[in-house]
Structure formats: structure tokens, C-alpha cells
Motif scaffolding. Sequence first.
Motif, PDB file in Angstrom:
ATOM      1  N   GLU A 106       0.833  -1.208   0.000  1.00 28.43           N
ATOM      2  CA  GLU A 106       0.000   0.000   0.000  1.00 28.43           C
ATOM      3  C   GLU A 106       0.865   1.254   0.000  1.00 28.43           C
ATOM      4  O   GLU A 106       0.552   2.241  -0.658  1.00 28.43           O
ATOM      5  N   GLU A 107       1.981   1.209   0.739  1.00 25.37           N
ATOM      6  CA  GLU A 107       2.866   2.373   0.818  1.00 25.37           C
ATOM      7  C   GLU A 107       3.606   2.612  -0.496  1.00 25.37           C
ATOM      8  O   GLU A 107       3.819   3.764  -0.885  1.00 25.37           O
ATOM      9  N   ASP A 108       4.022   1.540  -1.142  1.00 27.26           N
ATOM     10  CA  ASP A 108       4.777   1.680  -2.398  1.00 27.26           C
ATOM     11  C   ASP A 108       4.559   0.443  -3.250  1.00 27.26           C
ATOM     12  O   ASP A 108       5.287  -0.545  -3.146  1.00 27.26           O
ATOM     13  N   PRO A 109       3.545   0.468  -4.106  1.00 28.98           N
ATOM     14  CA  PRO A 109       3.262  -0.710  -4.940  1.00 28.98           C
ATOM     15  C   PRO A 109       4.379  -1.036  -5.923  1.00 28.98           C
ATOM     16  O   PRO A 109       4.441  -2.147  -6.448  1.00 28.98           O
TER      17      PRO A 109
END
Length: 835
Positions: free
Chosen positions: A360-363
Amino acid sequence: MTRKFFTTLLTLLLIVGVTSQADAQRKKKKEQEAAAKAAAAATPKPKKGDILPYGKVITKDAKTDEGLFKVHFVDDKYLFEIPDSLLEREMLMVTRIAKNTSNNSSFGGQKANTKVLRWQKKGKQILLRVVSHNVVADEDLPVHEAVTNSNFEPVLYAFPIKALSEDKTATVIDVTDLYATDVKALGLPDRVRKGYKITRLDTQKSFIDSIKSYPLNIESRHVKTYSAGAPPSNSSTGTVSVEMSNSMILLPKEPMKRRLFDERVGWFTSSQIDYSSEAQKSETITYLDRWRLEVKDEDIEKFKRGELVEPKKQIVYYIDRATPEKWRPFIKQGIEDWQVAFEEAGFKNAIIAKDAPTKEEDPEYSPEDIRYSVVRYLASPIPNANGPHVSDPRSGEILESDINWYHNVMSLLQGWYFVQTAAINPEAQKVGFKDEVMGELIKFVSSHEVGHTLGLPHNMGSSSAYPVDSLRSATFTKKYGTAPSIMDYARFNYIAQPGDESVAMMPNIGVYDKYAMKWGYRPILEAETPEDEKEILDSWILEHAGDPLYRFGHQQAGDVVDPSSQTEDLGDDAVKASAYGISNLKIIMNNLIDWTSKKGENYDDLSEMYGHVVSQFNRYMGHVSSNIGGVYENFKTSDQEGLVYTHVPKERQKNSLNFVVDQLFKTPTWLIDKEIIGKTEYSGITERVRGLQVRTLNNVLSLGRMMRMIENETLNGSEAYSLISMMSDLRNGIWTELRSGRSIDTYRRNLQRAHVEQLASLMTASDSRTPSRKSSYVKSTTVTVKQSDIIPVVRGELNRIKRDAQRAANAAPNTITRYHLQDIAERIDAILDPK
């Protein structure tokens, strides 16, 4: 006329009009089709090798991955779209064996090949050329032309250009065959092919799994299946399958400034042969592999004043998402413990640890992205961890590093910690440690592996710096740990005895580690070239010359020549340290059943820990016996006083042999516990004791060790422990019963036969040669056996044993002793006079 008439007439006119219009449209369509056919006939069809319009190659069905290159997947083909700006730029290709079949020693991400590549446009082709940085010369010197002529860049692969990008600034090529066919640089190395008798690539069973593009690298995974005459497993298939990984990494446009290597400080290195040297021969230039740590422009004055500054770019390690939550803080701490060492180099917060971002933070995050150095947590039965790195061969700059953390390393840590500290450490007196205890062990391994990724090799000479009894002191060990460097294999404190309260159990980032980080990483701002740095770097070494805390000792592969640079040892006196260690092993043996028993469970833990006790005892014998015929190695430059190589003193060698005789060749009955044996095995103890004794016996009677003793006596006369004296002491220790007239038990009979067999093998031994390539790691002493003193001395020993055995057989106290001694005499006859 009626209304009906007009209506009918109007309808007919409309029908005629519509029909005429339809006829006209049909006629026009036929004319257009005829014109198109004529135009097509007039336009030449594309020929093989023609450059097509972009849309014809990269169709609307293409799946595109943006990154360093655009990677397109269309019609089961992989295509690279290479920007013109990256043509002629150098890229490092690292090929690894990512996954393998069972029983294959190449498993585990082992590097198979490394090459520097260059993409080059030539007419209607893109060439992939192999660049060599092994041989260089200054561009301004005449010799540069000769070096260039002898350093032609071979073509690894040629690709026809399929299309140009719509703005004509990039070139599209099909790279499918590069990965799917047998291009050796991207597949198994020759040594593996020879071992498995590989004949060809089976293209029907080989395929590309994925090719992904990141901002600075291209990562591919491809399965190779080879026809093999000797596959490591599943022999009925006649094949071996592996998954290969290839990383193509864009090298920096401006290489980092090198730092030249000095063997007095251990470091991983790169090297080149330089023909620019003013010496009357080519010179090998060796330089450090290290991260690019630079002072920010605005902090230069602070740095000059001695203030700590943060580097332009920190070293950041990400903790794999797969890592169990409870171990993450300990792995992070092991990484950030190195901050104190970088402070010696003038940097604060130079190295930090972070959790890998969530999806979610960095796909877009991936551990395959070269921008991320990752501690990878692998669900594997391998009891290990390792820390490889990727470096720029032009400068030594470390570009990225991934630490492979195998789950079962905890099993190994548990065994070591138990067998080395349980005698005095209640926390280790069971199988299955508290999380806090295991966490500290994990932190220790994390720090050690990070040290490798920073450029440091093993410093096996570190642990011999401390006096043995200092390791029993809480004050000393709390301050200094168990060794000056965490890069030694100085595991846990096996020297401390019951009653030695609060002693430290393991090493930490030590004196040597801080010194090495300063030497390798502290910027020397006033130096413009690597050569300009040498005087200052040399002065930093000379500040500590002769101080054992700052000594580097190579790891040794093959023969252990220098007994002060061994693995798994502690302290400056192997006899004294091992005596303490054996005392602790005896305590563990007395408690082993209680400390490994769990209600309702079998004796697997007891068996495993008993095996660790035996292995630890074997290590102590190796530490001590390596002093016999040993030679110390202390690196110096020509301006320093003293010798680089000195023989181990006579008394230490003699005492070492006496210790081995007393502790091992006199049967170690404390290891033979009937209760443990009865719970863990139906047979094997006799063979286990024999194996322990024979390993050390063969080590003492190795060709290299004997030759070094001959050379020592040749150079130093009576100051040396001579080969004759050693052989006599050994014989007296192994054949004691021949003088006393006592019965010879099973263990001693096995040892005595092994002694005769080893002497026999020396009579027909092949010559030993030093490696053709000089290596600080591989130790080997040249021995021309038949022209040395070894065979006369061995023959003399055999004759002496035969005479003593024949005399003792006549007065043997029992039948088996008499049969044994008669057999010994006949064996020796067969050795000395083979029929």
C-alpha cells in the motif's frame, strides 16, 4: 390523373434513384480497392532485417514495463526499447544461479558470471559488446594504443533493429533469443557444466520466466534445462534444470575515486593491470570495494574541523517483508551498530535500517530494484547467512548489496551458543532459547554479514589479540568483547569458567572494525588522486604498527599455516584456551541429558547437541595441532622493521603436540557416555573416536607441515622443533603400551593402525605444489616428496615401530594385543617391502 397514379409514379422514381446511388457507391468502392491493390503492388514488401514502423512492432496488445529501458512483451516475445542516450554507456551484468535442483552445491544465489557490457548501434544492428577493464593504460601515453589494440571488445550478441521509437530517440530490438538460447555468459559456468557432463541446452524445456525494468537495472529470470550425463538429482531424466537470474546494471557516468589497497588492512578488492607504470613491468593496481560516502559541499568546513557530518547519500538496508516481526528489531540493530565505526571515518548516521514499504505504501517497491539493498529472509533449510555485494569494476564502488538470511541459521546459532557457553550460562542450558537471547544472537550475525557488505572480509587473526585469561574478566570483555573484530569467527566465549560472573559472551563492533572503517572510508579531501592518499593512509597504519588489536590475519583455505589466524578460536594461546574449553565441555556432558530432555519427546535434541560437543572438541584439537610446523604471518612494508614470516617457537610446538597426545590420543573417555550412547544410537562410538583421532593425526603428519619443520630446522638449527623430535614424541605418545607392557584397548589399536597407515601413505605420496595463482587465502607448501627428508624419516619410524611391536608382542598381556602387534609388524613389512 388520380392521386393513386402520382403516388405510384413517385415511388418508382425513388426506387430508381436509390438503385442508381447504390450502383455508384459499389463502383466507387471497386475503384478504391483496385487503387489500393495497385498501390500495394507498387510498394515493396518488408524484407527480413527491415526496420518497421513502431506501431507494427509494438502493437496495442503489447505489455510494457517502464524503467531503464522499456521492456515490451508482445506475441510471446520480449523486446527492449533502448534510448539513444544509453548507447555506449557501460552496464554491469551479474549472472547468478537463483534456484537449483537438490544436491547441487551451486544453490544459493551463487555468482556464475560477471561482465561489463556496452550497447552499440552498428548500421541496422544493435551489438552487445563485452568491455574489459582488466588491462589499462593512461590515454596520454603511447602504450595506450597497444593496450587498446590488445583489448578488442568481443560481440556477445547481435540484434537486428526491429523499429525506432516514434520520436526516433530509441531503438527496439528482440532479446528473446539472448535469454532463451544457450548464451554461455548468461547460463551455467563451465566448471558446473563439466561436473554434470552437460552436452547441450534443451530449448524445448527452457524458457523466459520474466524480464522486469527498474530505473537503474534490468532483471531477468529464465529457466535453463540442460542435457546432462551426470545430473545432481533425478538422474533418470538425464537433465539438470536451473533458474538463472541476470542483472544488467547501469554503471555511474562518473566512476568514484578509488582508494588503493594495502594488505595490512583486510578488504574486498577489485584490480587492474596497468601498463602506465614507470616500473619496468606492468603493475597490478588493486583498490577497495566500498560505498560512495562523500561529504556534502556545505559540510566540508565542519568535516575539516573534526565535526561529524551526514554523507551525501546514506547506506540504507531494507528488511524483507517476509522477516518475522519479532526478529526485525535485532536485524536492524545489527545494521545500525556499524554507525559507531563510521563515526571514526567522520560520518554520523552513515548506515540505517528500514522496514521495506508495504504494497500500500509503495506498490512499485521490489527487492530486485538495484536502488534497494535488502536483508532477504529465505525459507530454506540452509543453516547460514551471507552478504554478497555488487561493485563497479572501474572504481570498486559498491552499488548494491543483498544479505541472504536463511531461516535455519537460528538452528546453527543455537548449537554454537549451547556448546560454547552452557557450562556457565543458564540462558543456554536448554534447547529452545528465549526470544531475547536468540535476538541477541541474530543481531551478532546481522552485524557480521553487514560488515562483509561494507567491504570487510573475515579477519581471522583478530581473536588471537587477547590474552586468554582476559576473556574470563567481566571488566575486559564488557569493554572489548571477545575479539577486536566482529569479522573474525570468534563466536562465543568458551573460555570463561564457572564463577566468572558477568563476562561478555560474544564480540561486537570492535577496535579493529572502527580502525578499518576509518582507513577505508574517511575522505582525504586534500588528495586529488588515489596515489596522493597513500602517505596519509600509510601513517594511519603505522600509528598502530605492532599492536595486535589492529592486526589483520587472512582466512586460510587448505592448509592452516598461520595458527594465529584460525577460525572459531579465541585468545593468544590455543593450548590454554582449549584446556578451558574442554573443562566446560565436560560440565556440559555431565548435564547433557537433563538440558536436552523434554517430556513426551524423543532424544533427537540430545543426539544433536552431543554431536555439537564432539565437533567443538574436534575444533580445539585443530586449533592446537596447527601450531606444529606453523608459521606466523604479519604483513609489513619494506620500511618497517621485522620479518613478515616467523616460525612458531619450539616450546609452543612441542607443548601443542603433548596436549594433543594427552587430550585426544589418550582416549577421551569423558566423551564416551554409555547413557547418552544408549539413548541415541545402536552403534558408532568406536568409529566416532577413531575419526576424531585420525583427523588430527593426519593434520600433524601432513606433507606441508612436515616440510615446514624441515625448513625451520635448516634455517634455525637447534632453535627449531625438528621433524625427528616431533616424530619421536608422536610415536611415544601413540605407542605408550609398548614400553609399559599394558593391554591395548580397541580405541588405541585403531589409532595405532591409523598411525601406520598414514606413514605408509607418506611413502607413496604425490608431490605438493603451491597454486599457480598467488592467493593470500589458499595456503600450500611445495613438497617434492622423494627428494625430501620425509621418506627417510618415515622409513626410520616404521622400522622403529616394527622392532618395538615385535618385542612387545612376545610379552603381550592378552591375545588381542599380541595379534594386533603381530599384525602391525606384518603390515610394516608389506609397506617397506611390497611384493
